[in-house]
Scaffold this motif. Structure first.
Motif, short mmCIF file in Angstrom:
data_model
loop_
_atom_site.label_atom_id
_atom_site.label_comp_id
_atom_site.label_asym_id
_atom_site.label_seq_id
_atom_site.Cartn_x
_atom_site.Cartn_y
_atom_site.Cartn_z
N PRO A 1 18.64 10.45 32.18
CA PRO A 1 18.73 8.99 32.22
C PRO A 1 19.27 8.42 33.53
O PRO A 1 18.89 7.33 33.91
CB PRO A 1 19.65 8.65 31.05
N ASN A 2 20.13 9.13 34.24
CA ASN A 2 20.73 8.59 35.45
C ASN A 2 20.01 9.01 36.73
O ASN A 2 20.47 8.69 37.82
CB ASN A 2 22.20 8.97 35.53
N LEU A 3 18.90 9.73 36.60
CA LEU A 3 18.15 10.18 37.77
C LEU A 3 16.75 9.61 37.74
O LEU A 3 16.21 9.30 36.68
CB LEU A 3 18.07 11.71 37.80
N ASP A 4 16.14 9.49 38.91
CA ASP A 4 14.77 8.99 38.98
C ASP A 4 13.76 10.11 38.76
O ASP A 4 12.57 9.85 38.74
CB ASP A 4 14.52 8.35 40.34
N ARG A 5 14.20 11.30 38.59
CA ARG A 5 13.33 12.46 38.47
C ARG A 5 12.56 12.43 37.15
O ARG A 5 13.11 12.17 36.10
CB ARG A 5 14.17 13.73 38.54
N GLU A 6 11.25 12.69 37.23
CA GLU A 6 10.38 12.68 36.05
C GLU A 6 10.23 14.07 35.43
O GLU A 6 9.82 14.18 34.29
CB GLU A 6 8.99 12.17 36.44
N GLU A 7 10.54 15.11 36.20
CA GLU A 7 10.32 16.47 35.71
C GLU A 7 11.65 17.14 35.36
O GLU A 7 12.69 16.84 35.94
CB GLU A 7 9.62 17.31 36.78
#
Length: 65
Positions: free
Chosen positions: A57-63
Motif C-alpha cells: 500500500p505505501n509503495l508505487d510498485r505493482e509487482e
C-alpha cells in the motif's frame, strides 16, 4: 494487467509456501514467530492482489518482490 495479477498471485503463493515450510521444519520459537509474522504479511499481500489493489500500500510498485 491480468498477466501481472497472475504473476503476483504465483509469487505470493510461493512466499506463503516457503514460510509454511520454514515453520514446519524449525524448532526455535523465535524463528517460528518471525516466520508467522512473514506468513501473515504474505497472506495480506495475496488478499490485496486478489482485490485488485496494489500489493504494497505505501509503495508505487505493482509487482510482488
Amino acid at each position: 494487467m491480468k498477466n501481472i495479477k497472475e504473476n503476483n498471485i504465483q509469487k505470493a503463493l510461493w512466499h506463503i509456501k516457503r514460510h509454511c515450510y520454514q515453520i514446519e521444519n524449525n524448532y526455535s520459537n523465535r524463528d517460528i514467530t518471525a516466520e508467522l509474522f512473514h506468513l501473515k504479511v504474505s497472506v495480506e499481500i495475496l488478499i490485496r492482489i486478489w482485490n485488485d489493489e496494489k500489493p504494497y500500500p505505501n509503495l508505487d510498485r505493482e509487482e510482488v518482490f
